[in-house]
Enzyme design. Structure first.
Site, PDB file in Angstrom:
ATOM      1  N   LYS A 100      -5.186 -10.701  -6.779  1.00 19.71           N
ATOM      2  CA  LYS A 100      -6.112 -10.839  -6.033  1.00 19.71           C
ATOM      3  C   LYS A 100      -7.271  -9.876  -6.353  1.00 19.71           C
ATOM      4  O   LYS A 100      -7.114  -8.870  -6.912  1.00 19.71           O
ATOM      5  CB  LYS A 100      -5.747 -10.332  -4.459  1.00 19.71           C
ATOM      6  CG  LYS A 100      -6.770 -10.859  -3.446  1.00 19.71           C
ATOM      7  CD  LYS A 100      -6.277 -10.016  -2.063  1.00 19.71           C
ATOM      8  CE  LYS A 100      -6.632  -8.774  -1.933  1.00 19.71           C
ATOM      9  NZ  LYS A 100      -6.457  -8.147  -0.557  1.00 19.71           N
ATOM     10  N   LYS A 136     -11.510  -4.619  -3.935  1.00 17.86           N
ATOM     11  CA  LYS A 136     -12.101  -3.450  -4.020  1.00 17.86           C
ATOM     12  C   LYS A 136     -11.811  -2.259  -5.086  1.00 17.86           C
ATOM     13  O   LYS A 136     -12.449  -1.601  -5.630  1.00 17.86           O
ATOM     14  CB  LYS A 136     -12.560  -2.828  -2.717  1.00 17.86           C
ATOM     15  CG  LYS A 136     -13.430  -3.726  -2.020  1.00 17.86           C
ATOM     16  CD  LYS A 136     -13.158  -3.085  -0.422  1.00 17.86           C
ATOM     17  CE  LYS A 136     -14.004  -3.974   0.483  1.00 17.86           C
ATOM     18  NZ  LYS A 136     -13.870  -3.526   1.852  1.00 17.86           N
ATOM     19  N   LYS A 177       0.907  -1.324   0.051  1.00 14.85           N
ATOM     20  CA  LYS A 177      -0.096  -0.124   0.115  1.00 14.85           C
ATOM     21  C   LYS A 177       0.901   1.191  -0.068  1.00 14.85           C
ATOM     22  O   LYS A 177       0.576   2.236  -0.704  1.00 14.85           O
ATOM     23  CB  LYS A 177      -0.946   0.056   1.097  1.00 14.85           C
ATOM     24  CG  LYS A 177      -1.917  -0.891   0.871  1.00 14.85           C
ATOM     25  CD  LYS A 177      -3.326  -0.477   1.997  1.00 14.85           C
ATOM     26  CE  LYS A 177      -4.383  -1.405   1.733  1.00 14.85           C
ATOM     27  NZ  LYS A 177      -5.517  -1.379   2.725  1.00 14.85           N
TER      28      LYS A 177
HETATM   29  P1  AMP Z   1     -11.179  -5.773   3.425  1.00 15.90           P
HETATM   30  O1  AMP Z   1     -11.830  -5.430   2.304  1.00 15.90           O
HETATM   31  O2  AMP Z   1      -9.767  -5.649   3.023  1.00 15.90           O
HETATM   32  O3  AMP Z   1     -11.534  -5.194   4.594  1.00 15.90           O
HETATM   33  O4  AMP Z   1     -11.326  -7.412   3.616  1.00 15.90           O
HETATM   34  C1  AMP Z   1     -12.194  -8.143   4.478  1.00 15.90           C
HETATM   35  C2  AMP Z   1     -12.214  -9.363   4.333  1.00 15.90           C
HETATM   36  O5  AMP Z   1     -12.342 -10.191   3.262  1.00 15.90           O
HETATM   37  C3  AMP Z   1     -10.958  -9.914   5.149  1.00 15.90           C
HETATM   38  O6  AMP Z   1     -11.250 -10.924   5.818  1.00 15.90           O
HETATM   39  C4  AMP Z   1     -10.208 -10.185   3.675  1.00 15.90           C
HETATM   40  O7  AMP Z   1      -9.045 -11.328   3.954  1.00 15.90           O
HETATM   41  C5  AMP Z   1     -11.374 -10.979   2.819  1.00 15.90           C
HETATM   42  N1  AMP Z   1     -10.856 -10.747   1.413  1.00 15.90           N
HETATM   43  C6  AMP Z   1     -10.801  -9.706   0.599  1.00 15.90           C
HETATM   44  N2  AMP Z   1     -10.241  -9.689  -0.526  1.00 15.90           N
HETATM   45  C7  AMP Z   1     -10.592 -11.135  -0.594  1.00 15.90           C
HETATM   46  C8  AMP Z   1     -10.373 -12.101  -1.840  1.00 15.90           C
HETATM   47  N3  AMP Z   1     -10.099 -11.634  -3.111  1.00 15.90           N
HETATM   48  N4  AMP Z   1     -10.272 -13.628  -1.444  1.00 15.90           N
HETATM   49  C9  AMP Z   1     -10.711 -13.934  -0.102  1.00 15.90           C
HETATM   50  N5  AMP Z   1     -10.820 -13.145   0.741  1.00 15.90           N
HETATM   51  C10 AMP Z   1     -10.980 -11.646   0.716  1.00 15.90           C
END
Ligand code: AMP
Ligand code: TRP
Length: 354
Positions: free
Chosen positions: A217, A220, A115
């Site tokens: 990956k 968002k 990041k």
């Molecule tokens: P975040 O949007 O970064 O707060 O992620 C929220 C949750 O979603 C966390 O547990 C991440 O590990 C999971 N997560 C985000 N992107 C992915 C992905 N591409 N595959 C699996 N889990 C994900």
């Protein structure tokens, strides 16, 4: 003396649209764990500040993650749903952890390196200390199990390191105050105040990849909307994105070993398996030998069937923001009681309270 009460904690940042990755990697597991555990699910708005969202985006984003939790089936009465900033103890414990965690530990965090990019001097201190706040989120409830996607594994290891250092540094005082609980460290059992939290990262969907590039990956923040399925996408959008998903020219293999060098095929089969609540083996038993031209429409149908009801319920909930706000306020009230108890003990342990 008893050991730690099992407690599930997890958080999702209110930045951008939720993706299929968030749903399969995290939220779907949150829903399943409600049957067997006490659970606390948090919209981590303080973490979102590390990427400097516009104020109105943060407000809308927080409500929208809460709506997604409810729409996916999380029960905010039996369990606790709230947003992080309302429970001040998270930030307070994070400060104490800033004084426990070492610079060297945080310097190794791959998410920070990604990041911050090349211009580290210009990264915010909050982005650097982000994992300490995450450890505080979990440990302020003495959470024992944390369902997350694969990308959070390193942060959870750091939370264990913080818990262990705190337990070691203050072991005598923890014992004197009678606040110790048996914690397993290797083969040894020691008295600690914080549990060494277990990550729950398993199943076919721990890392959902971009639909445009099977080595990246699904995120968002990817500039290409075609790279991800958003939880709020329409049925047409979902079908279109799966139709356009990158693949290779081969038919699907009959065994999972045949997916090894085929990241895009592996990803789509994993998505199918997770949505159908089955394994990649079972999916290949059904589709092995078939072309993507046959597999993709089946995947699109399945995705629409599973995701559309959630999207519809999210849209409905978002028209009643007063309801969402009251769910969050109620959750925060209940979370605060638990967090305050931990903080009072922590303050006595470190000497902030006599
Ligand atoms: P975040 O949007 O970064 O707060 O992620 C929220 C949750 O979603 C966390 O547990 C991440 O590990 C999971 N997560 C985000 N992107 C992915 C992905 N591409 N595959 C699996 N889990 C994900
Ligand atoms: N860092 C997590 C993510 O980006 C979000 C998060 C914050 C979290 N605090 C947490 C996840 C505590 C689990 C437990 O996905």
């Amino acid at each position: 003396m008893s050991s730690f009460e099992p407690l599930v904690f997890s958080g999702v940042q209110p930045t951008g649209n939720l993706t299929l990755g968030n749903y399969l990697g995290a939220i779907r597991k949150f829903v399943a764990l409600q049957e067997s555990h006490n659970c606390i699910y948090c919209v981590v708005d303080l973490h979102a500040l590390t990427v400097n969202p516009k104020p109105q985006e943060l407000i809308d984003g927080t409500r929208s993650i809460a709506a997604a939790f409810l729409a996916a089936g999380i029960d905010p009465v039996k369990h606790i749903v709230f947003n992080q900033s309302r429970v001040y103890q998270h930030a307070e414990l994070a400060w104490i952890f800033n004084c426990v965690a070492r610079m060297g530990w945080l310097n190794r965090m791959t998410q920070f390196k990604e990041k911050a990019g090349k211009d580290r001097e210009n990264a915010s201190v909050g982005l650097f200390a982000y994992p300490n706040l995450m450890a505080a989120d979990i440990l302020v409830y003495r959470g024992t199990h944390v369902p997350v996607g694969e990308d959070q594994k390193q942060h959870l290891e750091l939370a264990r390191d913080i818990a262990q250092k705190f337990n070691n540094d203050y072991s005598e005082r923890i014992g004197d105050l009678g606040l110790g609980v048996p914690v397993q460290v290797g083969d040894e059992t020691v008295n600690g105040f914080f549990p060494l939290t277990e990550p729950l990262i398993e199943g076919p969907a721990t890392r959902i990849m971009s639909l445009r590039d099977g080595t990246k990956k699904m995120s968002k923040s990817d500039p290409s909307d075609l790279s991800r399925i958003n939880l709020t996408d329409t049925a047409d959008d979902i079908a279109k994105k799966i139709r356009k998903a990158k693949t290779d020219p081969e038919a699907l293999p009959s065994e999972t070993a045949g997916l090894a060098e085929r990241p895009e095929a592996n990803n789509l089969v994993g998505i199918y398996a997770a949505l159908a609540d089955t394994t990649k083996e079972a999916v290949l038993n059904e589709f092995g030998g078939q072309q993507f031209s046959a597999f993709k429409p089946a995947l699109a149908d399945l995705a629409v069937t599973k995701l559309s009801p959630i999207a519809e319920e999210m849209r409905r909930l978002m028209t009643d923001t007063a309801h969402i706000d009251s769910v969050l306020a109620n959750g925060a009230e209940r979370a605060s009681v638990l967090a305050e108890k931990t903080l009072a003990d922590v303050k006595r342990i470190v000497g902030l309270l006599a």
